[in-house]
Scaffold this active site. Structure first.
Site, PDB file in Angstrom:
ATOM      1  N   CYS A   2       0.796  -1.280   0.094  1.00  0.00           N
ATOM      2  CA  CYS A   2       0.026   0.075  -0.117  1.00  0.00           C
ATOM      3  C   CYS A   2       0.762   1.092  -0.006  1.00  0.00           C
ATOM      4  O   CYS A   2       2.000   1.158   0.051  1.00  0.00           O
ATOM      5  CB  CYS A   2      -0.991   0.048   1.189  1.00  0.00           C
ATOM      6  SG  CYS A   2      -1.775  -1.347   1.555  1.00  0.00           S
ATOM      7  N   ARG A  27       1.404   1.897  -6.039  1.00  0.00           N
ATOM      8  CA  ARG A  27       1.522   0.729  -4.967  1.00  0.00           C
ATOM      9  C   ARG A  27       0.256   0.115  -4.566  1.00  0.00           C
ATOM     10  O   ARG A  27       0.355  -0.896  -3.978  1.00  0.00           O
ATOM     11  CB  ARG A  27       2.328   1.531  -3.707  1.00  0.00           C
ATOM     12  CG  ARG A  27       3.578   2.255  -3.953  1.00  0.00           C
ATOM     13  CD  ARG A  27       3.832   2.933  -2.682  1.00  0.00           C
ATOM     14  NE  ARG A  27       4.162   1.978  -1.833  1.00  0.00           N
ATOM     15  CZ  ARG A  27       5.243   1.397  -1.440  1.00  0.00           C
ATOM     16  NH1 ARG A  27       6.352   1.639  -2.423  1.00  0.00           N
ATOM     17  NH2 ARG A  27       5.706   0.593  -0.522  1.00  0.00           N
ATOM     18  N   TRP A  74      -3.834  -1.860  -1.460  1.00  0.00           N
ATOM     19  CA  TRP A  74      -3.975  -3.232  -2.094  1.00  0.00           C
ATOM     20  C   TRP A  74      -4.188  -4.072  -1.106  1.00  0.00           C
ATOM     21  O   TRP A  74      -3.361  -4.525  -0.185  1.00  0.00           O
ATOM     22  CB  TRP A  74      -2.316  -3.471  -2.609  1.00  0.00           C
ATOM     23  CG  TRP A  74      -2.486  -4.471  -3.535  1.00  0.00           C
ATOM     24  CD1 TRP A  74      -2.834  -4.730  -4.901  1.00  0.00           C
ATOM     25  CD2 TRP A  74      -1.732  -5.754  -3.359  1.00  0.00           C
ATOM     26  NE1 TRP A  74      -2.434  -5.993  -5.355  1.00  0.00           N
ATOM     27  CE2 TRP A  74      -1.780  -6.524  -4.463  1.00  0.00           C
ATOM     28  CE3 TRP A  74      -0.855  -6.018  -2.283  1.00  0.00           C
ATOM     29  CZ2 TRP A  74      -1.328  -7.798  -4.549  1.00  0.00           C
ATOM     30  CZ3 TRP A  74      -0.278  -7.502  -2.312  1.00  0.00           C
ATOM     31  CH2 TRP A  74      -0.709  -8.374  -3.571  1.00  0.00           C
ATOM     32  N   ASN A 100       1.081  -0.375   6.134  1.00  0.00           N
ATOM     33  CA  ASN A 100       1.308  -1.021   4.973  1.00  0.00           C
ATOM     34  C   ASN A 100       2.070  -2.262   5.472  1.00  0.00           C
ATOM     35  O   ASN A 100       3.285  -2.038   6.207  1.00  0.00           O
ATOM     36  CB  ASN A 100       2.344  -0.216   4.256  1.00  0.00           C
ATOM     37  CG  ASN A 100       2.772  -0.862   2.917  1.00  0.00           C
ATOM     38  OD1 ASN A 100       2.358  -1.808   2.372  1.00  0.00           O
ATOM     39  ND2 ASN A 100       3.880  -0.584   2.190  1.00  0.00           N
ATOM     40  N   GLY A 101       1.761  -3.504   5.080  1.00  0.00           N
ATOM     41  CA  GLY A 101       2.256  -4.621   5.590  1.00  0.00           C
ATOM     42  C   GLY A 101       1.392  -5.664   6.087  1.00  0.00           C
ATOM     43  O   GLY A 101       0.255  -5.592   5.580  1.00  0.00           O
ATOM     44  N   GLU A 482      10.027 -12.519 -20.647  1.00  0.00           N
ATOM     45  CA  GLU A 482       9.790 -11.068 -20.281  1.00  0.00           C
ATOM     46  C   GLU A 482       8.757 -10.408 -21.322  1.00  0.00           C
ATOM     47  O   GLU A 482       7.825  -9.815 -20.759  1.00  0.00           O
ATOM     48  CB  GLU A 482      10.884 -10.068 -20.457  1.00  0.00           C
ATOM     49  CG  GLU A 482      10.858  -8.667 -19.976  1.00  0.00           C
ATOM     50  CD  GLU A 482      10.060  -8.203 -18.696  1.00  0.00           C
ATOM     51  OE1 GLU A 482      10.179  -9.256 -18.051  1.00  0.00           O
ATOM     52  OE2 GLU A 482       9.526  -7.148 -18.360  1.00  0.00           O
ATOM     53  N   LYS A 486       4.951  -9.073 -20.048  1.00  0.00           N
ATOM     54  CA  LYS A 486       4.458  -7.810 -20.277  1.00  0.00           C
ATOM     55  C   LYS A 486       3.399  -7.930 -20.935  1.00  0.00           C
ATOM     56  O   LYS A 486       2.071  -7.059 -20.348  1.00  0.00           O
ATOM     57  CB  LYS A 486       5.241  -6.862 -21.255  1.00  0.00           C
ATOM     58  CG  LYS A 486       6.765  -6.539 -20.521  1.00  0.00           C
ATOM     59  CD  LYS A 486       6.500  -5.257 -19.745  1.00  0.00           C
ATOM     60  CE  LYS A 486       6.819  -5.323 -18.279  1.00  0.00           C
ATOM     61  NZ  LYS A 486       7.281  -6.137 -17.338  1.00  0.00           N
ATOM     62  N   GLU A 489       0.315  -8.945 -18.022  1.00  0.00           N
ATOM     63  CA  GLU A 489       0.368  -7.976 -16.806  1.00  0.00           C
ATOM     64  C   GLU A 489      -0.294  -6.782 -17.494  1.00  0.00           C
ATOM     65  O   GLU A 489      -1.075  -6.086 -16.511  1.00  0.00           O
ATOM     66  CB  GLU A 489       1.467  -7.781 -15.908  1.00  0.00           C
ATOM     67  CG  GLU A 489       2.702  -7.103 -16.883  1.00  0.00           C
ATOM     68  CD  GLU A 489       3.632  -6.673 -15.821  1.00  0.00           C
ATOM     69  OE1 GLU A 489       3.504  -6.636 -14.576  1.00  0.00           O
ATOM     70  OE2 GLU A 489       4.937  -6.477 -16.133  1.00  0.00           O
ATOM     71  N   HIS A 505       8.982 -30.745 -27.205  1.00  0.00           N
ATOM     72  CA  HIS A 505       8.604 -31.663 -26.083  1.00  0.00           C
ATOM     73  C   HIS A 505       7.024 -31.145 -25.470  1.00  0.00           C
ATOM     74  O   HIS A 505       6.963 -31.661 -24.082  1.00  0.00           O
ATOM     75  CB  HIS A 505       9.834 -31.403 -24.823  1.00  0.00           C
ATOM     76  CG  HIS A 505      10.969 -31.840 -25.478  1.00  0.00           C
ATOM     77  ND1 HIS A 505      11.727 -32.826 -25.897  1.00  0.00           N
ATOM     78  CD2 HIS A 505      11.927 -30.796 -26.002  1.00  0.00           C
ATOM     79  CE1 HIS A 505      12.692 -32.871 -26.358  1.00  0.00           C
ATOM     80  NE2 HIS A 505      13.130 -31.569 -26.576  1.00  0.00           N
ATOM     81  N   LYS A 604       3.360  -2.097  -7.520  1.00  0.00           N
ATOM     82  CA  LYS A 604       4.780  -1.758  -8.302  1.00  0.00           C
ATOM     83  C   LYS A 604       5.744  -2.466  -7.484  1.00  0.00           C
ATOM     84  O   LYS A 604       6.748  -3.005  -8.054  1.00  0.00           O
ATOM     85  CB  LYS A 604       4.976  -0.263  -8.311  1.00  0.00           C
ATOM     86  CG  LYS A 604       6.289   0.135  -8.911  1.00  0.00           C
ATOM     87  CD  LYS A 604       6.195  -0.322 -10.247  1.00  0.00           C
ATOM     88  CE  LYS A 604       7.759   0.131 -11.138  1.00  0.00           C
ATOM     89  NZ  LYS A 604       7.742  -0.519 -12.379  1.00  0.00           N
TER      90      LYS A 604
HETATM   91  C1  AGP Z   1       7.268  -6.234 -13.513  1.00  0.00           C
HETATM   92  O1  AGP Z   1       6.666  -5.622 -14.893  1.00  0.00           O
HETATM   93  C2  AGP Z   1       6.541  -6.810 -12.472  1.00  0.00           C
HETATM   94  N1  AGP Z   1       5.523  -5.558 -12.291  1.00  0.00           N
HETATM   95  C3  AGP Z   1       6.866  -7.545 -11.390  1.00  0.00           C
HETATM   96  O2  AGP Z   1       7.264  -8.539 -11.921  1.00  0.00           O
HETATM   97  C4  AGP Z   1       8.216  -6.911 -10.638  1.00  0.00           C
HETATM   98  O3  AGP Z   1       9.289  -7.145 -11.512  1.00  0.00           O
HETATM   99  C5  AGP Z   1       8.620  -7.930  -9.290  1.00  0.00           C
HETATM  100  O4  AGP Z   1       7.402  -7.657  -8.467  1.00  0.00           O
HETATM  101  C6  AGP Z   1       9.988  -7.566  -8.629  1.00  0.00           C
HETATM  102  O5  AGP Z   1      10.020  -6.201  -8.352  1.00  0.00           O
HETATM  103  P1  AGP Z   1      11.405  -5.618  -7.826  1.00  0.00           P
HETATM  104  O6  AGP Z   1      12.037  -5.553  -9.207  1.00  0.00           O
HETATM  105  O7  AGP Z   1      10.909  -4.441  -7.355  1.00  0.00           O
HETATM  106  O8  AGP Z   1      11.759  -6.604  -6.769  1.00  0.00           O
END
Ligand code: AGP
Length: 609
Positions: A2, A27, A74, A100-101, A482, A486, A489, A505, A604
């Site tokens: 959060c 966040r 969140w 937050n936590g 990657e 992308k 997400e 396979h 994030k």
């Molecule tokens: C990346 O597009 C994602 N939002 C997510 O996988 C991110 O890379 C992952 O949570 C790791 O975050 P960090 O690099 O802040 O540790």
């Protein structure tokens, strides 16, 4: 995960809190709220939904106060709802908390408090904190907070104020980040400097088990025992303008276009061109570490683990050392075997990912050294690793990582070259070839960014697809991973990535006209092998898009569409091949009207497990 913001000072507090929450919305954004101190009372406004919904609610029912706290959530415990939105209060509504936590023992504490007569209104773990403080309150808010913290287990960053101890905000940290902005006659506390920079560039980062009392005299730092602490006030170079969109429709697109500069900034000051050398002294690790390590263990999550995977190939090929890539969330719970002569490389753009931080703590003391690669100055991971190599990507607001990924690959290339140099591994001219090409990458990425039109047009054809396959081999297999992430997400389309050689396979059973393939096929050591893989797909009427060298005319006979990229050193093609995949995912998501900078269910920085 959060966002928290608190303010005490001469400004009208509600707009300050709202603007701060907007900077923190990446966040978490399933509910939001503010609480301000009125005369002998607390004034609250909380909504389900984004900060914009909170703004609307405040327009309809304005509140005023001398100081206050804001929160964007969140959800971890308790579904997204107005009731569960922070801030939360105690029985009498005289103590207010944002958090937050996760309080891991909140159920036991809740039972104890209920037995003592406390009445709960929500499903959250956070509300327990307000009642704990109420239980221990004897006039001093910071003393009551300390007493409450001593009974809590888990991770928390909290902000608190109380009617009966007015004129102050108390904040405390164990796990998730908290940073204090020290302005002229005003103090702000937040989860991230993004919410502070509009007020002051002077910040202090709370460490675990540290607290701060904000009042009109400024911040007063102490530990959880109440012992005063003399905190270092840092001057942050980022300016607020860097955080704005600068005319781009989304932060993510702006950040994709910032990648050339990010590579330049991350290389800056770390290459001695006349000597053909990499300079890693700033990491704080002695040269002997880079000379003597015999293995690397790379630990990260998500996109950062994909960067780490590219780093694996760079370390093997340039430094001649084996490199394992580990998901932090798995590694931390394994009976892992860690050699004393291994270098643990921890990658995290936020520097606060809970699993990655936990893996770092598990590995510390068991390896030759730990090196953090992070974008967040003085983040938890930066502070707890023995060495740190900062990426200079600037603030990344889009939840989907793009420029920080490229910056991480840049940092890993420097580390691989630095280790090779320290070991005298490989030929100097081979290292020089990579160093020279690294400096050409920004211009080559700009060439790709100058021709996004065909990628945007191509994306339109796939807006309604439900599945996608991404293929790559050798150093581009991580880019397939990657690229698939992308697309998943930000457009919510299911996408899977495979090493090209794995198709036969099993996964090739998926191929039909509804399962298009994105294949990364630069002219490198596995080019012919990739041609074979796509031939198998073509034979089963699969549609193939290839990211391929712009000088490769032959590839057009093997695929349906080519997205050209400039040629580069084989080991550095990931820097170029990832860009079309970022853009492809972006344009599909944009055509689908997705919430690109704040995708559903994501955050994030995942500072909870
Ligand atoms: C990346 O597009 C994602 N939002 C997510 O996988 C991110 O890379 C992952 O949570 C790791 O975050 P960090 O690099 O802040 O540790």
């Amino acid at each position: 995960m959060c966002g928290i913001v608190g303010y005490i000072g001469p400004k009208d507090v509600v707009p300050v809190l709202i603007e701060g929450l907007k900077k923190l919305e990446y966040r978490g954004y399933d509910s939001a709220g503010v609480a301000v101190a009125g005369p002998g009372c607390i004034r609250l406004c909380r909504v389900q939904g984004k900060v914009s919904a909170l703004e609307e609610a405040l327009r309809k029912s304005p509140i005023q106060g001398a100081y206050g706290l804001g929160h964007t959530r969140w959800a971890t415990h308790g579904r997204p709802s107005e009731t569960n939105a922070h801030p939360h209060v105690d029985c009498k509504g005289e103590i207010v908390v944002v958090h937050n936590g996760i309080i891991e023992n909140y159920l036991a504490l809740k039972s104890m408090l209920k037995a003592e007569g406390h009445v709960f209104r929500t499903e959250t773990d956070t509300e327990v904190i307000a009642h704990l403080i109420e239980k221990h309150f004897r006039g001093s808010l910071e003393e009551a907070v300390r007493a409450a913290l001593s009974t809590m287990e888990g991770a928390f960053a909290i902000g608190v104020f109380a009617v009966k101890d007015p004129g102050k905000i108390v904040a405390a940290k164990l796990g998730p980040p908290l940073v204090v902005g020290v302005g002229d006659g005003e103090t702000i506390v937040s989860s991230d400097i993004n919410a502070i920079l509009a007020h002051t560039p002077r910040v202090a980062f709370l460490e675990d088990r540290e607290m701060v009392v904000l009042d009109e005299a400024g911040p007063h730092f102490m530990d959880f025992q109440g012992k005063p602490i003399d905190k270092k006030i840092e001057q942050i170079q980022w300016n607020p303008l860097m955080i704005e969109k600068k005319g781009f429709k989304h932060f993510m697109l702006k950040e994709i276009f910032e990648q050339p500069q990010v590579i330049r900034d991350t290389l800056m000051g770390r290459l001695s061109l006349d000597q053909g050398e990499v300079l890693l002294d700033e990491t704080g690790l002695p040269p002997a570490v880079f000379r003597d390590i015999r293995k690397a263990v790379i630990i990260a999550c998500g996109t950062s683990s994909h960067a780490g995977f590219v780093g694996k190939y760079l370390l093997e090929s340039l430094a001649g050392i084996p490199a394992d890539v580990e998901y932090a969330s798995e590694y931390r719970y394994r009976d892992f075997i860690l050699e004393k002569d291994a270098l643990v490389i921890i990658i995290s753009q936020s520097g606060e990912t809970a699993d990655t931080l936990a893996a770092l703590r598990a590995a510390k003391g068991r390896a030759a050294a730990t090196l953090a690669i992070t974008n967040a100055v003085s983040s938890s991971i930066a502070r707890e690793a023995q060495g740190v190599l900062y990426t200079h990507a600037g603030p990344e607001i889009g939840v989907a990582a793009t420029k920080t990924f490229t910056a991480q690959m840049t940092a890993l290339a420097l580390v691989a070259l630095g280790i090779a140099q320290a070991k005298g591994a490989g030929r100097v001219q081979d290292r020089m070839a990579v160093i020279e090409e690294l400096q050409r990458l920004p211009h080559k990425i700009e060439q790709i960014l100058n021709r996004v039109g065909p990628i945007e047009e191509l994306a339109k054809q796939f807006v309604a697809f439900f599945h996608f396959l991404y293929l790559g081999r050798w150093v581009n297999f991580p880019i397939a991973l990657e690229g698939a992430l992308k697309l998943k997400e930000i457009s919510y389309i299911h996408a899977e990535a495979y090493a090209g050689g794995e198709m036969k396979h099993g996964p090739i059973a998926l191929i039909d006209e509804k399962m298009p393939t994105m294949a990364i096929i630069p002219k490198d050591r596995v080019y012919e092998k990739m041609l074979s893989n796509i031939a198998e797909i073509k034979a089963r009427s699969g549609f193939i898009i290839a990211v391929a060298d712009e000088n490769d005319a032959a590839i057009r006979d093997h695929v349906d569409v080519v997205i050209p990229i400039p040629p580069t050193h084989p080991l550095l093609t990931p820097f170029l091949s990832v860009v079309p995949l970022q853009l492809f995912a972006y344009y599909i998501a944009a055509k689908r009207g997705a919430d690109i900078d704040q995708p559903r269910n994501l955050a994030k920085s995942v500072t909870v497990e």
